[in-house]
Scaffold this motif. Sequence first.
Motif, PDB file in Angstrom:
ATOM      1  N   ALA A 158       0.830  -1.208   0.000  1.00 24.93           N
ATOM      2  CA  ALA A 158       0.000   0.000   0.000  1.00 24.93           C
ATOM      3  C   ALA A 158       0.864   1.257   0.000  1.00 24.93           C
ATOM      4  CB  ALA A 158      -0.932  -0.009   1.206  1.00 24.93           C
ATOM      5  N   LYS A 159       1.952   1.237   0.773  1.00 32.44           N
ATOM      6  CA  LYS A 159       2.863   2.383   0.799  1.00 32.44           C
ATOM      7  C   LYS A 159       3.483   2.622  -0.577  1.00 32.44           C
ATOM      8  CE  LYS A 159       4.324   1.927   5.659  1.00 32.44           C
ATOM      9  NZ  LYS A 159       5.491   1.590   6.527  1.00 32.44           N
ATOM     10  N   ALA A 164      -2.271   2.243  -9.676  1.00 36.42           N
ATOM     11  CA  ALA A 164      -1.628   1.174  -8.915  1.00 36.42           C
ATOM     12  C   ALA A 164      -2.497   0.726  -7.747  1.00 36.42           C
ATOM     13  CB  ALA A 164      -0.263   1.637  -8.411  1.00 36.42           C
ATOM     14  N   ARG A 165      -3.087   1.681  -7.042  1.00 34.19           N
ATOM     15  CA  ARG A 165      -3.932   1.341  -5.899  1.00 34.19           C
ATOM     16  C   ARG A 165      -5.203   0.633  -6.335  1.00 34.19           C
ATOM     17  NH1 ARG A 165      -3.641   6.838  -2.325  1.00 34.19           N
ATOM     18  NH2 ARG A 165      -4.010   7.713  -4.403  1.00 34.19           N
ATOM     19  N   HIS A 166      -5.696   0.975  -7.522  1.00 33.11           N
ATOM     20  CA  HIS A 166      -6.886   0.304  -8.054  1.00 33.11           C
ATOM     21  C   HIS A 166      -6.625  -1.192  -8.208  1.00 33.11           C
ATOM     22  CE1 HIS A 166     -10.525  -0.244 -10.511  1.00 33.11           C
ATOM     23  NE2 HIS A 166      -9.766  -0.980 -11.312  1.00 33.11           N
ATOM     24  N   LEU A 167      -5.497  -1.546  -8.804  1.00 36.47           N
ATOM     25  CA  LEU A 167      -5.158  -2.955  -8.958  1.00 36.47           C
ATOM     26  C   LEU A 167      -4.930  -3.615  -7.604  1.00 36.47           C
ATOM     27  CD1 LEU A 167      -4.401  -5.463 -10.587  1.00 36.47           C
ATOM     28  CD2 LEU A 167      -2.081  -4.536 -10.796  1.00 36.47           C
ATOM     29  N   LEU A 168      -4.220  -2.943  -6.736  1.00 30.69           N
ATOM     30  CA  LEU A 168      -3.927  -3.508  -5.412  1.00 30.69           C
ATOM     31  C   LEU A 168      -5.203  -3.802  -4.632  1.00 30.69           C
ATOM     32  CD1 LEU A 168      -1.699  -4.274  -3.400  1.00 30.69           C
ATOM     33  CD2 LEU A 168      -1.717  -1.905  -2.597  1.00 30.69           C
ATOM     34  N   SER A 169      -6.203  -2.943  -4.776  1.00 31.32           N
ATOM     35  CA  SER A 169      -7.444  -3.112  -4.023  1.00 31.32           C
ATOM     36  C   SER A 169      -8.223  -4.349  -4.455  1.00 31.32           C
ATOM     37  CB  SER A 169      -8.327  -1.872  -4.185  1.00 31.32           C
ATOM     38  OG  SER A 169      -8.806  -1.752  -5.517  1.00 31.32           O
ATOM     39  N   ALA A 170      -7.905  -4.888  -5.646  1.00 35.60           N
ATOM     40  CA  ALA A 170      -8.605  -6.082  -6.128  1.00 35.60           C
ATOM     41  C   ALA A 170      -8.137  -7.349  -5.424  1.00 35.60           C
ATOM     42  CB  ALA A 170      -8.413  -6.221  -7.637  1.00 35.60           C
ATOM     43  N   GLY A 171      -7.076  -7.226  -4.624  1.00 35.59           N
ATOM     44  CA  GLY A 171      -6.587  -8.376  -3.865  1.00 35.59           C
ATOM     45  C   GLY A 171      -5.726  -9.299  -4.706  1.00 35.59           C
ATOM     46  N   VAL A 229      14.578  -8.102   5.985  1.00 38.01           N
ATOM     47  CA  VAL A 229      15.034  -8.308   4.611  1.00 38.01           C
ATOM     48  C   VAL A 229      14.086  -9.237   3.871  1.00 38.01           C
ATOM     49  CG1 VAL A 229      16.863  -9.299   3.180  1.00 38.01           C
ATOM     50  CG2 VAL A 229      17.457  -7.864   5.140  1.00 38.01           C
ATOM     51  N   VAL A 230      13.657 -10.300   4.542  1.00 39.50           N
ATOM     52  CA  VAL A 230      12.736 -11.250   3.925  1.00 39.50           C
ATOM     53  C   VAL A 230      11.408 -10.567   3.599  1.00 39.50           C
ATOM     54  CG1 VAL A 230      11.438 -13.383   4.269  1.00 39.50           C
ATOM     55  CG2 VAL A 230      13.819 -13.233   5.023  1.00 39.50           C
ATOM     56  N   ALA A 231      10.916  -9.760   4.528  1.00 39.28           N
ATOM     57  CA  ALA A 231       9.649  -9.040   4.291  1.00 39.28           C
ATOM     58  C   ALA A 231       9.777  -8.084   3.107  1.00 39.28           C
ATOM     59  CB  ALA A 231       9.241  -8.275   5.548  1.00 39.28           C
ATOM     60  N   GLU A 232      10.916  -7.434   2.993  1.00 33.24           N
ATOM     61  CA  GLU A 232      11.125  -6.521   1.870  1.00 33.24           C
ATOM     62  C   GLU A 232      11.152  -7.275   0.544  1.00 33.24           C
ATOM     63  OE1 GLU A 232      12.104  -2.652   1.491  1.00 33.24           O
ATOM     64  OE2 GLU A 232      10.321  -3.341   2.538  1.00 33.24           O
ATOM     65  N   LEU A 233      11.846  -8.413   0.526  1.00 33.78           N
ATOM     66  CA  LEU A 233      11.932  -9.181  -0.713  1.00 33.78           C
ATOM     67  C   LEU A 233      10.581  -9.803  -1.079  1.00 33.78           C
ATOM     68  CD1 LEU A 233      15.418 -10.857  -0.193  1.00 33.78           C
ATOM     69  CD2 LEU A 233      14.850  -8.923  -1.672  1.00 33.78           C
ATOM     70  N   ALA A 234       9.803 -10.171  -0.074  1.00 37.19           N
ATOM     71  CA  ALA A 234       8.450 -10.666  -0.336  1.00 37.19           C
ATOM     72  C   ALA A 234       7.607  -9.568  -0.968  1.00 37.19           C
ATOM     73  CB  ALA A 234       7.806 -11.158   0.963  1.00 37.19           C
ATOM     74  N   THR A 235       7.771  -8.356  -0.480  1.00 40.25           N
ATOM     75  CA  THR A 235       7.064  -7.204  -1.052  1.00 40.25           C
ATOM     76  C   THR A 235       7.517  -6.962  -2.489  1.00 40.25           C
ATOM     77  OG1 THR A 235       6.873  -6.190   1.133  1.00 40.25           O
ATOM     78  CG2 THR A 235       6.568  -4.745  -0.766  1.00 40.25           C
ATOM     79  N   VAL A 236       8.813  -7.072  -2.722  1.00 41.69           N
ATOM     80  CA  VAL A 236       9.363  -6.866  -4.064  1.00 41.69           C
ATOM     81  C   VAL A 236       8.760  -7.860  -5.053  1.00 41.69           C
ATOM     82  CG1 VAL A 236      11.461  -7.143  -5.464  1.00 41.69           C
ATOM     83  CG2 VAL A 236      11.532  -5.794  -3.349  1.00 41.69           C
ATOM     84  N   ALA A 237       8.671  -9.127  -4.653  1.00 35.87           N
ATOM     85  CA  ALA A 237       8.132 -10.146  -5.553  1.00 35.87           C
ATOM     86  C   ALA A 237       6.724  -9.784  -6.009  1.00 35.87           C
ATOM     87  CB  ALA A 237       8.132 -11.507  -4.860  1.00 35.87           C
ATOM     88  N   GLU A 238       5.907  -9.259  -5.086  1.00 36.50           N
ATOM     89  CA  GLU A 238       4.537  -8.900  -5.453  1.00 36.50           C
ATOM     90  C   GLU A 238       4.495  -7.594  -6.235  1.00 36.50           C
ATOM     91  OE1 GLU A 238       0.424  -9.951  -5.553  1.00 36.50           O
ATOM     92  OE2 GLU A 238       2.288 -11.031  -5.126  1.00 36.50           O
ATOM     93  N   LEU A 239       5.378  -6.659  -5.926  1.00 41.34           N
ATOM     94  CA  LEU A 239       5.428  -5.411  -6.692  1.00 41.34           C
ATOM     95  C   LEU A 239       5.736  -5.686  -8.163  1.00 41.34           C
ATOM     96  CD1 LEU A 239       7.346  -2.997  -4.270  1.00 41.34           C
ATOM     97  CD2 LEU A 239       4.958  -2.766  -5.028  1.00 41.34           C
TER      98      LEU A 239
END
Length: 345
Positions: free
Chosen positions: A46-47, A60-67, A90-100
């Motif tokens: 979300a950030k 970007a937020r429109h797509l994110l809101s679709a889950g 670090v793991v949380a950041e890389l998990a975020t990167v994969a979804e971004l």
Amino acid sequence: MDASIAAAHLHEVALPDRVGERAASRLMELRSLFGDDLMRVESELAKAAADGLTPATDSARHLLSAGGKRVRPLCVMLAAACFRKNAGSVVAELATVAELVHLATLLHDDVVDDADLRRGAVTARRVWGNAVSVLAGDLLLTHALERTAAVAPGPTMSELLRTLRSLVDGEVIQLRGRAKAEASESVYFAIVEGKTASLFSWAARAGARAGGASETHVTALGEFGRNVGIAFQLVDDALDYQGDPSNTGKLLLGDLREGKFTLPLLVAISARPELARLVEQARDGSESAATDLLDAVVRARGSEQARARAALHTTAALDALATLPPSTARDLLAALATELTTRAS
């Protein structure tokens, strides 16, 4: 699924319903175990989606809101947990990167495919236009690169750059194949390797490396991710012909109407080569051509054959996992791989 059950399925082609039921149960456990970490990923997504200029951030937020299933972040976290019990920042950041990266490709794909629906909602390009959707995807990619450079500037960053190249190459191969009406399994699997498997492989490798795995185990998890990605896409393509739009969030025959030669269609064309000429007609809006092709896919059991191939890749993924030390995280990765093959949405 415990380690013995996973091992019992290493050499099976088909995955029975009871395995899917066990996998679904373990996935509930997985989401419970990683609930806080997944919430952290959602917060970071979300950030990132809000960090930029409008209307790119709106798109970007429109797509994110679709889950979404958040399968790639789970791969990162579970791969790390195979070697380190508690996931760090670090793991949380890389998990975020994969979804971004995944979200960015969806924004771009919807433009390339002229798509109207994504996850049951109107696509961002339909709301803000193609240019904004492309820029929104670019925005998310820059956030992914910045975050990776900050926490994993070495091999993981280099591999991410190669993965982005693979994603682009896969899309180019797909466009080239559609322009030439190329009904080829080798082309199809090159697209799947580039557009889907490459990111799954990166997610598993990045998580393993962040968890302190040896390079041997990093390689094994990369192979796990690659095969999971192929299986995931094969099932996705089967659902285009046999799925329930209320579950899948996209219209039936969407890939066919975009002129994509996915495996279920290729199976039908292999049996009746003359069907290839109908694909262009279906892409141009001919409902009779689309209906004829759907009937041919059903008669050839194209979707079932795609799922059978997915099961083979799931078996290969479980083989790779079997080289890791036994752990709850390894068992949950096996459950994740199995669920993705047996899913109905």
